[in-house]
Design an enzyme around this catalytic site. Sequence first.
Site, PDB file in Angstrom:
ATOM      1  N   ARG A 155       1.040  -1.249  -0.155  1.00  0.00           N
ATOM      2  CA  ARG A 155      -0.010  -0.064  -0.054  1.00  0.00           C
ATOM      3  C   ARG A 155       0.972   1.314   0.083  1.00  0.00           C
ATOM      4  NH1 ARG A 155      -1.309   1.229   4.852  1.00  0.00           N
ATOM      5  NH2 ARG A 155      -2.594  -0.126   5.063  1.00  0.00           N
ATOM      6  N   TYR A 176     -16.515  17.361 -14.773  1.00  0.00           N
ATOM      7  CA  TYR A 176     -17.187  16.089 -15.359  1.00  0.00           C
ATOM      8  C   TYR A 176     -18.025  15.905 -13.715  1.00  0.00           C
ATOM      9  CZ  TYR A 176     -16.194  11.214 -15.252  1.00  0.00           C
ATOM     10  OH  TYR A 176     -16.737   9.888 -14.046  1.00  0.00           O
ATOM     11  N   ASP A 200      -6.937  19.545 -13.822  1.00  0.00           N
ATOM     12  CA  ASP A 200      -7.741  18.368 -14.113  1.00  0.00           C
ATOM     13  C   ASP A 200      -7.445  18.724 -15.816  1.00  0.00           C
ATOM     14  OD1 ASP A 200      -8.943  16.186 -15.499  1.00  0.00           O
ATOM     15  OD2 ASP A 200     -10.250  16.214 -14.480  1.00  0.00           O
TER      16      ASP A 200
HETATM   17  C1  PLP Z   1     -13.197  10.124 -16.077  1.00  0.00           C
HETATM   18  C2  PLP Z   1     -12.976  11.219 -15.219  1.00  0.00           C
HETATM   19  C3  PLP Z   1     -12.805  11.249 -14.407  1.00  0.00           C
HETATM   20  C4  PLP Z   1     -12.659  11.002 -13.546  1.00  0.00           C
HETATM   21  O1  PLP Z   1     -11.302   9.177 -14.043  1.00  0.00           O
HETATM   22  P1  PLP Z   1     -11.976   7.837 -13.369  1.00  0.00           P
HETATM   23  O2  PLP Z   1     -11.093   6.944 -13.451  1.00  0.00           O
HETATM   24  O3  PLP Z   1     -12.948   7.510 -13.810  1.00  0.00           O
HETATM   25  O4  PLP Z   1     -12.471   7.752 -11.731  1.00  0.00           O
HETATM   26  C5  PLP Z   1     -12.128  12.323 -13.420  1.00  0.00           C
HETATM   27  N1  PLP Z   1     -11.698  13.940 -14.663  1.00  0.00           N
HETATM   28  C6  PLP Z   1     -12.232  13.441 -16.127  1.00  0.00           C
HETATM   29  C7  PLP Z   1     -12.638  14.653 -16.651  1.00  0.00           C
HETATM   30  C8  PLP Z   1     -12.551  12.430 -16.903  1.00  0.00           C
HETATM   31  O5  PLP Z   1     -13.046  12.430 -18.191  1.00  0.00           O
END
Ligand code: PLP
Length: 379
Positions: free
Chosen positions: A46, A98, A170
């Site tokens: 972990r 998202y 993001d």
């Molecule tokens: C898919 C996605 C997420 C979340 O990611 P997961 O791996 O599905 O938990 C966050 N931000 C964006 C822009 C995404 O497309």
Amino acid sequence: MKFGTKAIHAGVEPDPTTGAIMTPIYQTSTYVQESPGKHKGYEYSRTHNPTRTALQNALAALENGKHGICYASGLAATDAVLKLFRPGDEIIATNDIYGGSYRIMKRIFEPFGLVFHFVNMTDINEVKSAISDKTKLIWMETPTNPLLRLIDIEQITAICREKGIQSVVDNTFASPYLQNPLDLGADIVMHSVTKYLGGHSDTVMGALMTNNDELAKQLAFIQNASGAVPGPQDCFLVLRGIKTLHIRMQRHCENAFKVAHWLETHPKVGKVYYPGLASHPGHDLARRQMRDFGGMLSFELKGDIYEDAVKTMERLNVFSLGESLGGVESLCTHPASMTHASIPKEEREKVGLKDTLIRLSVGIEDVEDLIEDLAQAIG
Ligand SMILES: *Cc1c(COP(=O)(O)O)cnc(C)c1O
């Protein structure tokens, strides 16, 4: 080192015991110690695992970051960032976000006392007027999902620095091949590794990269203390995936550009949302901020009839209907019922996300087949 060379070599050393060129899948939970506390840097998986370490170093290098920290999913990475804050702290996030990010903010962290403001970040004045002396974080996502809006990262991180606010981008939609938020002043870049970084629709994973040693320490602490870590097999798959990231992204961009132009001239197609189109309101910013325009686009059919959109999605053959994006194969998504169903309809409509919007993740197939498929589906 240039991007393609980094994608193939960064973070990966031949295995010290055998010289294996590919990092082995260290499928182990624990490590034998010579005497109590005397070990080779690995105690429990972990906390550390050699396959994960290689991947974390590779991902950090791709984002021009010092540190990479991987999590069990993109949302587990988001969860780790939000755990840096305390009740009463305010966070400003983009309103075209998202769906899962919106859900974890509103349904998990708001009840714990974090305060969220969702604003239109294409308008810098909206961002400025949402800032208070309790604002601790600005959460950006650009291009946004699913409307492909562009947020000016440099402009917002400049405000953050001035006010002592942290910033996260993001970067899932762009991938590190197209845009490096740390170079534009962000403190943390977040990825759903599930998408372009993994690239083959076979793994769910998340990652955070940063140049800030203190933040990296706190995020690694949360990684271990909360425990949402990816397994070594998944780390291996992503290590393999990123070796072709640059080549895949080139083709994603090339194909999406052609599909977007084709859709724009189709008599039955209404609005097309793609940053590479001169008609896109964020086109100039995209030219400055990104190296190319990406593989994601959305569109509406003329007349805005829900049944027409549904029939078009049902008729697609080469494009598979499903959630997710960024894999080698083309995917079609209905944001209102799939990726963004967790955002209430009034909220969706406020930001311009109609129930008739169709989102495409343009894959790396031959583009002629993709256009032919869209032509027969739109009719
Ligand atoms: C898919 C996605 C997420 C979340 O990611 P997961 O791996 O599905 O938990 C966050 N931000 C964006 C822009 C995404 O497309």
